[in-house]
Design an enzyme around this catalytic site. Structure first.
Site, PDB file in Angstrom:
ATOM      1  CB  SER A 136     -60.143 -64.374 -76.992  1.00 57.64           C
ATOM      2  OG  SER A 136     -60.793 -65.601 -77.275  1.00 57.64           O
ATOM      3  CD  GLU A 148     -51.858 -66.629 -77.109  1.00 57.97           C
ATOM      4  OE1 GLU A 148     -52.523 -67.199 -76.219  1.00 57.97           O
ATOM      5  OE2 GLU A 148     -52.188 -65.547 -77.620  1.00 57.97           O
ATOM      6  CE  LYS A 179     -57.032 -71.769 -73.538  1.00 63.00           C
ATOM      7  NZ  LYS A 179     -56.540 -70.487 -72.975  1.00 63.00           N
TER       8      LYS A 179
END
Ligand code: KIV
Length: 273
Positions: free
Chosen positions: A54, A191, A122
Site C-alpha cells: 500500500s 481482507e 506477506k
C-alpha cells in the site's frame, strides 16, 4: 564465528503470535513505510508492523499497488527496520515477484529478507501460489498469507469491492486458507470479506487470522496507518476507524506556518542565532 541474536523478552516473534492465538490475546498490526512512523508505532506498542505494498497508494500516489517494485519495498523495509525494536516486522512481496516460478520467487524473497532485515514476508494468493510459498518457507522464511480482497489482483476482480459473497468464492477461500496453514504459513490476513466467513475460518484454523474489513471474530486487526490517523479525507470505507484527524492538524499547522512567514512573525528574535 557464531552470531547470537539477542531477542528482548517482549519481542514479538511468530512463536509469540502463535501463543497469542492460543491464549485468545488479540493481535494489533499496522502498516509503516518510513523510519519515523515505524518508531512511533513500535513505541505505541503495536504487535506487528507491515511494510505494505500500500506504499504504492499512500506514499507514491498510485491508484493501485501494481507499479510497486522490489527495490521500492526494500527501501521502505530497510527504513522501517531501523525504527522497530519490539514489533514483528513483515514486508509485502510486491506484484509480480511471487507468481508461479518458485526459484524466482525464492530469489526475490531472499533479496527482501537480506535487504530489509524483515522477520517475515506477506504474500497475496492461495492454492495457485503454493509451490512458491512452500519453497520460501522451506528456506526458513516465515510467510503470512493474504486472501479475500487481494489488491494485486484488482484487474481480475474489476475493483476493490467485498469479496467471497458467493458460496463458490467462499468455499475456495476456506480451502485456500487451510492449504496455506498446511503449507506452513504462520498467519493469514483476510481482507474485505463477510465477517461470518472470516470468523468461521479463524475458528477452524490454528494459525492467527488478521482481518481488515473482516469483522471482529478474528484473531487480530490490521489497518493502513494513514487511514487510522485520518490523514486522507477522500478514503473513508466503513471498516476504517479514524483515531485522529491528522488531516486537520497538519493542514492547520502548515497554514499557521505560512501565515507567520508571510507576516514576518516567524522566526522571532529568540529563534535566531
Ligand atoms: O499493503 C497493505 O497495506 C496490506 C494491508 C492492507 C493488509 O496488505
Amino acid at each position: 564465528m557464531s552470531v547470537t541474536i539477542e531477542l528482548k523478552s517482549n519481542k514479538v516473534t511468530v512463536a509469540v503470535m502463535r501463543k497469542m492465538k492460543a491464549t485468545g490475546e488479540k493481535i494489533s498490526m499496522l502498516t509503516a513505510y518510513d523510519f519515523t512512523m515505524a518508531s512511533l508505532l513500535d513505541q505505541g506498542g503495536v504487535d506487528v508492523i507491515l511494510v505494505g505494498d500500500s506504499a504504492g497508494n499512500v506514499m507514491a500516489g498510485y491508484d493501485t499497488t501494481l507499479p510497486v517494485t522490489l527495490d521500492q519495498m526494500i527501501y521502505h523495509g530497510a527504513s522501517v527496520r531501523r525504527g522497530v525494536k519490539r514489533a514483528l516486522l513483515v514486508v509485502d512481496m510486491p506484484f509480480g515477484t511471487c507468481c508461479g516460478n518458485p526459484y524466482d520467487s525464492l530469489a526475490n524473497a531472499v533479496a527482501i529478507m537480506k535487504g530489509t532485515g524483515a522477520e517475515a514476508l506477506k504474500i497475496e494468493g492461495g492454492e495457485e501460489l503454493l509451490p512458491d510459498i512452500k519453497k520460501i518457507i522451506a528456506a526458513g522464511i516465515p510467510v503470512m498469507g493474504h486472501l479475500g480482497l487481494m489488491p494485486q489482483s484488482v484487474h481480475r476482480y474489476g475493483g476493490f469491492g467485498l469479496r467471497a459473497q458467493s458460496e463458490a468464492e467462499a468455499e475456495k477461500l476456506r480451502r485456500d486458507a487451510l492449504l496455506l496453514q498446511e503449507a506452513g504459513c504462520f498467519a493469514i490476513t483476510l481482507e474485505k470479506i463477510p465477517a461470518g466467513l472470516a470468523g468461521e475460518i479463524a475458528a477452524s484454523l490454528s494459525i492467527p487470522i488478521i482481518g481488515i474489513g473482516a469483522g471482529g471474530n478474528v484473531d487480530g486487526q490490521v489497518l493502513v496507518v494513514h487511514d487510522l490517523l485520518g490523514m486522507n479525507r477522500d478514503f473513508s470505507p466503513k471498516f476504517v476507524r479514524k483515531y485522529a484527524d491528522l488531516y486537520s492538524i497538519i493542514t492547520e499547522a502548515v497554514s499557521g506556518y505560512v501565515s507567520d512567514v508571510k507576516s514576518i512573525k516567524f522566526p522571532s528574535q529568540d529563534e535566531w542565532y
